[in-house]
Design a protein around this motif. Sequence first.
Motif, PDB file in Angstrom:
ATOM      1  N   GLU A 186      -0.204  -9.656   2.551  1.00 11.73           N
ATOM      2  CA  GLU A 186      -0.596  -8.434   3.252  1.00 11.73           C
ATOM      3  C   GLU A 186      -0.278  -7.195   2.419  1.00 11.73           C
ATOM      4  O   GLU A 186      -1.070  -6.256   2.332  1.00 11.73           O
ATOM      5  CB  GLU A 186       0.127  -8.345   4.595  1.00 11.73           C
ATOM      6  N   MET A 187       0.890  -7.213   1.811  1.00 14.13           N
ATOM      7  CA  MET A 187       1.315  -6.067   1.033  1.00 14.13           C
ATOM      8  C   MET A 187       0.392  -5.857  -0.179  1.00 14.13           C
ATOM      9  O   MET A 187      -0.026  -4.734  -0.476  1.00 14.13           O
ATOM     10  CB  MET A 187       2.743  -6.304   0.568  1.00 14.13           C
ATOM     11  N   LEU A 188       0.050  -6.958  -0.846  1.00 10.22           N
ATOM     12  CA  LEU A 188      -0.827  -6.865  -2.010  1.00 10.22           C
ATOM     13  C   LEU A 188      -2.222  -6.400  -1.608  1.00 10.22           C
ATOM     14  O   LEU A 188      -2.850  -5.592  -2.294  1.00 10.22           O
ATOM     15  CB  LEU A 188      -0.881  -8.210  -2.734  1.00 10.22           C
ATOM     16  N   ARG A 189      -2.682  -6.894  -0.483  1.00  8.30           N
ATOM     17  CA  ARG A 189      -3.982  -6.464   0.018  1.00  8.30           C
ATOM     18  C   ARG A 189      -3.951  -4.957   0.280  1.00  8.30           C
ATOM     19  O   ARG A 189      -4.861  -4.227  -0.099  1.00  8.30           O
ATOM     20  CB  ARG A 189      -4.325  -7.221   1.298  1.00  8.30           C
ATOM     21  N   GLY A 190      -2.867  -4.499   0.883  1.00 11.40           N
ATOM     22  CA  GLY A 190      -2.690  -3.077   1.168  1.00 11.40           C
ATOM     23  C   GLY A 190      -2.667  -2.219  -0.096  1.00 11.40           C
ATOM     24  O   GLY A 190      -3.111  -1.073  -0.091  1.00 11.40           O
ATOM     25  N   LEU A 191      -2.170  -2.797  -1.177  1.00 10.26           N
ATOM     26  CA  LEU A 191      -2.115  -2.070  -2.448  1.00 10.26           C
ATOM     27  C   LEU A 191      -3.455  -2.094  -3.179  1.00 10.26           C
ATOM     28  O   LEU A 191      -3.598  -1.537  -4.258  1.00 10.26           O
ATOM     29  CB  LEU A 191      -1.019  -2.649  -3.353  1.00 10.26           C
ATOM     30  N   GLY A 192      -4.433  -2.782  -2.611  1.00  4.76           N
ATOM     31  CA  GLY A 192      -5.760  -2.807  -3.201  1.00  4.76           C
ATOM     32  C   GLY A 192      -6.024  -3.961  -4.155  1.00  4.76           C
ATOM     33  O   GLY A 192      -6.982  -3.955  -4.918  1.00  4.76           O
ATOM     34  N   CYS A 193      -5.158  -4.966  -4.109  1.00  7.81           N
ATOM     35  CA  CYS A 193      -5.368  -6.136  -4.959  1.00  7.81           C
ATOM     36  C   CYS A 193      -6.452  -7.015  -4.325  1.00  7.81           C
ATOM     37  O   CYS A 193      -6.363  -7.366  -3.149  1.00  7.81           O
ATOM     38  CB  CYS A 193      -4.051  -6.908  -5.097  1.00  7.81           C
ATOM     39  N   ALA A 194      -7.476  -7.367  -5.118  1.00  8.07           N
ATOM     40  CA  ALA A 194      -8.636  -8.065  -4.545  1.00  8.07           C
ATOM     41  C   ALA A 194      -8.392  -9.560  -4.353  1.00  8.07           C
ATOM     42  O   ALA A 194      -8.866 -10.148  -3.387  1.00  8.07           O
ATOM     43  CB  ALA A 194      -9.857  -7.847  -5.430  1.00  8.07           C
ATOM     44  N   MET A 195      -7.660 -10.168  -5.262  1.00  9.96           N
ATOM     45  CA  MET A 195      -7.535 -11.632  -5.224  1.00  9.96           C
ATOM     46  C   MET A 195      -6.093 -12.103  -5.271  1.00  9.96           C
ATOM     47  O   MET A 195      -5.223 -11.413  -5.809  1.00  9.96           O
ATOM     48  CB  MET A 195      -8.282 -12.243  -6.411  1.00  9.96           C
TER      49      MET A 195
END
Length: 286
Positions: free
Chosen positions: A242-251
């Motif tokens: 979730e955190m990575l998704r929030g930071l804009g990481c696509a994959m």
Amino acid sequence: RSKRRGRGQVTVYTREIAQEMRRSTQLEQALRNAIINDAVDVHFQPIVSLADQQVLGFEALARWIDADLGFVSPAVFVPLAEERGFIDTLSETLLRKAADAALTWPRDLFLSFNLSSVQLTDPSTTSRTLSILSSVGLDPARLELEITETAVMASASTASRIIEELRQAGVKISLDDFGTGQSSLGRLREFTFDKVKIDRAFVSAITTDRTSEHIVKAIITMCDGLNLKVVAEGIETEVEAEMLRGLGCAMGQGYYFGKPADAAATLRYLYRHYQDLTATRHRGQF
Ligand code: C2E
Ligand code: MG
Ligand code: MG
Ligand code: MG
């Protein structure tokens, strides 16, 4: 007395080296036999879209279980094959198997394959790689080769040429273990690549350590600007995802989405996965 102790230490040291050499020679022989007997296998770990958890491709990871030695990590036997000069044979065997498996997947899924740093010093790597793809029948556009910064920097001009030739043929290049290498960001301009894989070390620290969070954020922003895709490696929890998704990481890739599994289990995983996706879409539609 100290002299004698000194000599004793030297003797012990030498004996340890001799022992270690015997061990690695045994290991080398066992590995060579395993390659000949087709006993080195390849497993696959899903790489997913963090937005909707859809599988986009798989990374191939070498696996070897020896009858006497048991499980031997690729972090041990890959460097051994590199040192003893047969990484090309090992790698070709693995790529052939991995490409064979990829042919059974939906055609929009990619295969990510680790290229050894030694292979980036060998000008014949391009033709060898492409001839395996054509003999198996896998479209080069479905292949991504994972290389490390250190590998490229070690033999910059040969490596750049190999990378350019492969990209000309449609193969994509991923920079693996990003953030752990010795190179400066500036030197990354010297060759072209398509994707960056953020090393697991940053990912596992991201929820507890603000510095890691800032580093990951900076890598993602830089990659956006350079038009590079980003994968976060080693995601083990929903919180990290979730955190990575929030930071804009696509994959993302990691145990949270799926552990490496053999070709048969990978097909079962895909089957379940697409059933789940279809179920979700129908729920959304009706
Ligand atoms: P790598 O390319 O960075 O591969 C990712 C490693 O992280 C794999 O270890 C994978 O099993 C592990 N991993 C994935 N998700 C998680 C997670 O959520 N948590 C943890 N703790 N680990 C995770 P593995 O399979 O032991 O491979 C180690 C390294 O050996 C690879 O690192 C790669 O550098 C090398 N390697 C593996 N297979 C090959 C191969 O076919 N050819 C070459 N040249 N190198 C290979
Ligand atoms: Mg890798
Ligand atoms: Mg990696
Ligand atoms: Mg690694």
